[in-house]
Design a protein around this motif. Structure first.
Motif, PDB file in Angstrom:
ATOM      1  N   ARG A  94       0.821  -1.214   0.000  1.00  0.00           N
ATOM      2  CA  ARG A  94       0.000   0.000   0.000  1.00  0.00           C
ATOM      3  C   ARG A  94       0.851   1.257   0.000  1.00  0.00           C
ATOM      4  N   ILE A  95       1.892   1.257   0.819  1.00  0.00           N
ATOM      5  CA  ILE A  95       2.773   2.431   0.854  1.00  0.00           C
ATOM      6  C   ILE A  95       3.361   2.660  -0.533  1.00  0.00           C
ATOM      7  N   ASP A  96       3.855   1.585  -1.139  1.00  0.00           N
ATOM      8  CA  ASP A  96       4.464   1.742  -2.457  1.00  0.00           C
ATOM      9  C   ASP A  96       3.481   2.330  -3.450  1.00  0.00           C
ATOM     10  N   GLU A  97       2.264   1.778  -3.435  1.00  0.00           N
ATOM     11  CA  GLU A  97       1.231   2.284  -4.337  1.00  0.00           C
ATOM     12  C   GLU A  97       0.953   3.764  -4.117  1.00  0.00           C
ATOM     13  N   LEU A  98       0.698   4.103  -2.854  1.00  0.00           N
ATOM     14  CA  LEU A  98       0.304   5.480  -2.538  1.00  0.00           C
ATOM     15  C   LEU A  98       1.432   6.464  -2.826  1.00  0.00           C
ATOM     16  N   VAL A  99       2.651   6.062  -2.464  1.00  0.00           N
ATOM     17  CA  VAL A  99       3.792   6.945  -2.705  1.00  0.00           C
ATOM     18  C   VAL A  99       3.951   7.210  -4.195  1.00  0.00           C
ATOM     19  N   ARG A 106      -0.894  15.853   0.275  1.00  0.00           N
ATOM     20  CA  ARG A 106      -0.773  14.550  -0.363  1.00  0.00           C
ATOM     21  C   ARG A 106      -0.362  13.481   0.631  1.00  0.00           C
ATOM     22  N   CYS A 107       0.537  13.833   1.559  1.00  0.00           N
ATOM     23  CA  CYS A 107       0.917  12.867   2.599  1.00  0.00           C
ATOM     24  C   CYS A 107      -0.289  12.568   3.492  1.00  0.00           C
ATOM     25  N   GLU A 108      -1.060  13.622   3.751  1.00  0.00           N
ATOM     26  CA  GLU A 108      -2.273  13.483   4.551  1.00  0.00           C
ATOM     27  C   GLU A 108      -3.217  12.450   3.915  1.00  0.00           C
ATOM     28  N   LEU A 109      -3.377  12.567   2.616  1.00  0.00           N
ATOM     29  CA  LEU A 109      -4.219  11.607   1.894  1.00  0.00           C
ATOM     30  C   LEU A 109      -3.651  10.195   2.020  1.00  0.00           C
ATOM     31  N   ALA A 110      -2.328  10.098   1.893  1.00  0.00           N
ATOM     32  CA  ALA A 110      -1.704   8.780   1.980  1.00  0.00           C
ATOM     33  C   ALA A 110      -1.989   8.140   3.342  1.00  0.00           C
ATOM     34  N   VAL A 111      -1.832   8.911   4.424  1.00  0.00           N
ATOM     35  CA  VAL A 111      -2.100   8.368   5.763  1.00  0.00           C
ATOM     36  C   VAL A 111      -3.550   7.914   5.871  1.00  0.00           C
ATOM     37  N   SER A 112      -4.437   8.740   5.329  1.00  0.00           N
ATOM     38  CA  SER A 112      -5.862   8.431   5.475  1.00  0.00           C
ATOM     39  C   SER A 112      -6.271   7.204   4.666  1.00  0.00           C
ATOM     40  N   LEU A 113      -5.463   6.858   3.662  1.00  0.00           N
ATOM     41  CA  LEU A 113      -5.853   5.742   2.800  1.00  0.00           C
ATOM     42  C   LEU A 113      -5.090   4.462   3.104  1.00  0.00           C
ATOM     43  N   LEU A 114      -4.140   4.575   4.031  1.00  0.00           N
ATOM     44  CA  LEU A 114      -3.271   3.443   4.321  1.00  0.00           C
ATOM     45  C   LEU A 114      -4.065   2.195   4.709  1.00  0.00           C
ATOM     46  N   HIS A 115      -5.126   2.381   5.454  1.00  0.00           N
ATOM     47  CA  HIS A 115      -5.900   1.217   5.901  1.00  0.00           C
ATOM     48  C   HIS A 115      -6.989   0.859   4.893  1.00  0.00           C
ATOM     49  N   GLN A 116      -6.927   1.464   3.730  1.00  0.00           N
ATOM     50  CA  GLN A 116      -7.868   1.194   2.647  1.00  0.00           C
ATOM     51  C   GLN A 116      -9.320   1.228   3.106  1.00  0.00           C
ATOM     52  N   PRO A 117      -9.752   2.414   3.542  1.00  0.00           N
ATOM     53  CA  PRO A 117     -11.119   2.542   4.050  1.00  0.00           C
ATOM     54  C   PRO A 117     -12.131   2.271   2.941  1.00  0.00           C
ATOM     55  N   SER A 118     -13.252   1.683   3.292  1.00  0.00           N
ATOM     56  CA  SER A 118     -14.248   1.497   2.247  1.00  0.00           C
ATOM     57  C   SER A 118     -15.138   2.720   2.118  1.00  0.00           C
ATOM     58  N   ARG A 125      -7.180  15.545  -7.887  1.00  0.00           N
ATOM     59  CA  ARG A 125      -8.372  15.022  -8.564  1.00  0.00           C
ATOM     60  C   ARG A 125      -8.065  13.745  -9.327  1.00  0.00           C
ATOM     61  N   SER A 126      -6.987  13.790 -10.106  1.00  0.00           N
ATOM     62  CA  SER A 126      -6.742  12.609 -10.932  1.00  0.00           C
ATOM     63  C   SER A 126      -6.288  11.458 -10.044  1.00  0.00           C
ATOM     64  N   PHE A 127      -5.623  11.795  -8.928  1.00  0.00           N
ATOM     65  CA  PHE A 127      -5.294  10.733  -7.985  1.00  0.00           C
ATOM     66  C   PHE A 127      -6.560  10.076  -7.450  1.00  0.00           C
ATOM     67  N   LEU A 128      -7.508  10.915  -7.042  1.00  0.00           N
ATOM     68  CA  LEU A 128      -8.736  10.373  -6.451  1.00  0.00           C
ATOM     69  C   LEU A 128      -9.487   9.507  -7.457  1.00  0.00           C
ATOM     70  N   LEU A 129      -9.515   9.965  -8.704  1.00  0.00           N
ATOM     71  CA  LEU A 129     -10.189   9.181  -9.743  1.00  0.00           C
ATOM     72  C   LEU A 129      -9.507   7.832  -9.923  1.00  0.00           C
ATOM     73  N   ASP A 130      -8.193   7.893  -9.998  1.00  0.00           N
ATOM     74  CA  ASP A 130      -7.397   6.691 -10.192  1.00  0.00           C
ATOM     75  C   ASP A 130      -7.594   5.737  -9.010  1.00  0.00           C
ATOM     76  N   TYR A 131      -7.548   6.319  -7.805  1.00  0.00           N
ATOM     77  CA  TYR A 131      -7.700   5.521  -6.596  1.00  0.00           C
ATOM     78  C   TYR A 131      -9.074   4.857  -6.573  1.00  0.00           C
ATOM     79  N   HIS A 132     -10.082   5.628  -6.957  1.00  0.00           N
ATOM     80  CA  HIS A 132     -11.431   5.086  -6.961  1.00  0.00           C
ATOM     81  C   HIS A 132     -11.572   3.967  -7.984  1.00  0.00           C
ATOM     82  N   ARG A 133     -10.922   4.137  -9.123  1.00  0.00           N
ATOM     83  CA  ARG A 133     -10.992   3.100 -10.152  1.00  0.00           C
ATOM     84  C   ARG A 133     -10.399   1.803  -9.625  1.00  0.00           C
ATOM     85  N   ARG A 134      -9.294   1.923  -8.879  1.00  0.00           N
ATOM     86  CA  ARG A 134      -8.630   0.712  -8.405  1.00  0.00           C
ATOM     87  C   ARG A 134      -9.345   0.061  -7.228  1.00  0.00           C
TER      88      ARG A 134
END
Ligand SMILES: Nc1ncnc2c1ncn2[C@@H]1O[C@H](COP(=O)(O)OP(=O)(O)OP(=O)(O)O)[C@@H](O)[C@H]1O
Ligand SMILES: [Mg+2]
Lengths: 342, 267
Positions: free
Chosen positions: A142-147, A170-182, A202-211
């Motif tokens: 997850r860290i690798d992906e988010l980084v 961006r780091c804030e987002l990474a911390v918040s997503l580390l546990h892969q919240p649903s 925005r494009s990160f969020l879209l990409d993240y949502h797609r995955r």
């Protein structure tokens, strides 16, 4: 879109929250009186809010300052107890703060940091890894992906307080997503960022949502965020819902006209204007019209046939304007009226 | 296991942060050392009454250890928690699957442990300097273990009491005055900061032994002086545990009510 019950992520029924605020008084005598028998005023931040959000949806949650968006997100994430109505998030009552509930959500607020101020982000990641009980392997992938997705490899070792706002966000987002919240509650995630960084997020969020397909409830005052991300918008004003549906439907309903800008080669304007076209601006050879959707094609065809046009653009009225109009009382009435069928 | 690891990681993080603010610790160490020094000098210079069980050696040992114990059972919750309510930073703790108060408690503990780096050398040095006037012949491993346990329990009960008071921060902006009234003042008197509890008149001592304050400071030192019987020591543990349980319960009740009025400021 039909949904069965188990696909619903968030349901609220008649959700309300009021705050009582102590009235300040002018003058010593009044202040003294107020001290002994304070006068309270009640602010209804959220009123009878009904919503139902399916798993994996991205919802744009809109409203002017003070509309009650943040208050709603705080109730949905269990920080605030509702003063009325009920909430179910993934089958949990948020305010009970069940362990499993907390493990499946994340709330990102523009200014609130999850990152430890005095430590580099990577240390916060390590702590969160333990709090959320991630295995080494989960953590690494997850860290690798988010980084990689957030491009933060060069901020990880720097003390958080030394990071720029954009890096920190961006780091804030990474911390918040580390546990892969649903479920992801995003309260103005792009506030204060420059256009380029807003786009990146925005494009990160879209990409993240797609995955990973999390349910996302997003507030933002930047309409580009909403247009890019949200499949559906819920608009509230004074704590009450005034629109719930596709962004497209909202714009159609609020602004049945398009803006058509024409530059002609020379001479008089070559076409006859009929009902539904209104000239709003002219400067030399440039003409700008407000044109009802159903006559757009006709006018464009006419212009095309004259062979006189140097340039022609057709666009929607800016979203900001549409939303702004919605917050006037007339606008609210228009949005909640049944849609006109063309 | 997850929870234990999370607590450990949090404690470690606090260690790291505190090390970046070393200067503060030194000032705090001086503050901790000053008062006992003055008091020790005062007690040695006055005539003792016949029924006072403490000799000069006892007083010296007592005040030598006061700063260390005082520090080890210290709790900063009364300052930390109302602040977190006021600035809304409690919110981020509430959002994590980790007990929100643990973070603040661990911050306090990390602080106390690191403070030892300043306090222990001084205590050892001072102890060495006056070693010919101290009597330590009675010390054994068992007494030291009892002392350690007494410190842990004393720290626990102090954390829970100041924790209960700090939770009033849900309603009041500042609880330090409340703490001073309910906790600080009585504590300084009955806890043995100014006068060792063992030298109190009989009836006051009885009261002091039933209240929780003695166990946050005096009790561990009394164990080291070797003047308590095994039964007295065990009785002391029982009293500490009783108060801990009571305040744990009180804290829980206040916490539940407090969360309902929590306004989650900010955002
Ligand atoms: N803790 C509080 N105490 C008293 N009133 C509050 C509190 N939190 C919010 N309010 C009031 O409730 C209303 C809604 O506030 P909220 O923060 O939810 O608005 P918002 O839609 O998030 O606005 P913005 O776009 O400015 O962030 C406002 O009138 C606000 O003053
Ligand atoms: Mg807000």
């Amino acid at each position: 879109m039909t949904q069965t019950i188990n696909e619903v992520a968030i349901v609220t029924r008649q959700l309300s929250r009021s705050f009582s605020i102590r009235q300040k008084s002018e003058g010593l005598a009044a202040s003294l009186r107020n001290f002994f028998s304070p006068v309270y005023k009640t602010v209804n931040a959220v009123c009878d809010l009904e919503m139902s959000i399916g798993r994996g949806e991205i919802i744009g949650f809109l409203g002017p300052n003070g509309a009650g968006k943040t208050t709603t997100l705080k109730m949905l994430s269990g920080l605030l107890v509702p003063s009325g109505g009920s909430i179910e998030v993934l089958g949990f009552t948020p305010f009970n703060r069940d362990h499993d509930f907390l493990k499946s959500i994340s709330l990102v607020m523009g200014q609130k940091q999850n990152l430890w101020w005095d430590l580099p982000p990577v240390e916060t990641f390590e702590i969160h890894r333990r709090i959320y009980g991630l295995s080494d392997e989960q953590y690494r992938t997850r860290i690798d992906e988010l980084v990689e997705m957030l491009e933060i490899s060069d901020c990880l070792e720097t003390q958080t307080r030394k990071l720029s706002l954009g890096q920190r966000m961006r780091c804030e987002l990474a911390v918040s997503l580390l546990h892969q919240p649903s479920i992801l509650f995003l309260d103005e995630p792009t506030i204060g960022l420059d256009i380029l960084m807003q786009k990146k997020i925005r494009s990160f969020l879209l990409d993240y949502h797609r995955r990973f397909k999390p349910t996302i409830l997003l507030t933002s005052h930047y309409m580009d965020d909403v247009a890019a991300l949200a499949q559906r918008v819920i608009v509230i004003n004074y704590g009450r819902k005034i629109f719930d549906g596709r962004l497209r439907d909202l714009t159609d309903r609020m602004r049945p006209e398009k803006i058509m800008t024409v530059i002609i080669n020379n001479g008089e304007f070559p076409c006859q204007l009929r009902d539904g076209c209104r000239l709003i601006h002219q400067e030399g050879q440039l003409y700008r019209f407000l044109v009802r959707r159903e006559v757009v094609g006709e006018l464009a065809a006419c212009l095309y046939n004259t062979g006189q046009i140097a340039d022609l653009t057709i666009e929607d009225a800016p979203l900001e304007e549409i939303i702004g109009q919605l917050f006037t009382d007339n606008g609210a009435a228009a949005a909640s009226a049944p849609a006109k069928t063309p | 296991m997850t929870s234990f690891n999370a607590h450990l990681a949090t404690l470690r993080a606090h260690f790291k942060i505190i090390f970046t603010y070393r200067g503060m610790m030194l000032i705090q160490a001086v503050r901790l050392l000053l008062l006992p020094l003055v008091l020790a000098a005062a007690w040695l210079s006055i005539q003792k009454t016949a029924e006072n069980p403490y000799s000069d050696a006892d007083y010296l040992l007592y005040y030598l250890l006061v700063p260390v114990i005082l520090n080890l059972t210290d709790s900063r919750l009364v300052f930390r928690f109302p602040m977190a309510v006021r600035d809304g930073s409690l919110s981020r703790e509430l959002l994590k699957p980790f007990p929100p108060l643990s973070g603040y408690a661990l911050e306090s503990i990390a602080n106390n442990l690191i403070q030892l780096i300043y306090l222990l050398p001084f205590t050892l040095l001072a102890g060495y300097a006056i070693s010919d006037r101290l009597q330590l012949g009675h010390l054994n491993l068992q007494l030291l273990l009892y002392m350690l346990l007494a410190i842990v329990l004393g720290g626990l009960v102090r954390m829970l009491i100041s924790g209960s008071i700090s939770l009033v921060g849900f309603w009041l902006e500042d609880v330090t005055t409340l703490n001073l009234i309910l906790n600080g003042g009585i504590w300084a008197l009955l806890g043995g900061m100014i006068v060792p509890v063992a030298t109190f008149p009989q009836h006051i001592r009885c009261i002091a032994e039933m209240l929780p304050y003695r166990y946050m400071l005096s009790f561990p030192i009394e164990i080291v002086t070797g003047r308590l019987s095994q039964a007295q020591i065990l009785q002391g543990f029982a009293v500490t545990i009783f108060w801990s349980l009571l305040f744990a319960l009180i804290m829980r009740l206040i916490w539940k009510r407090g969360l309902k009025v929590y306004a989650a400021y900010g955002g």
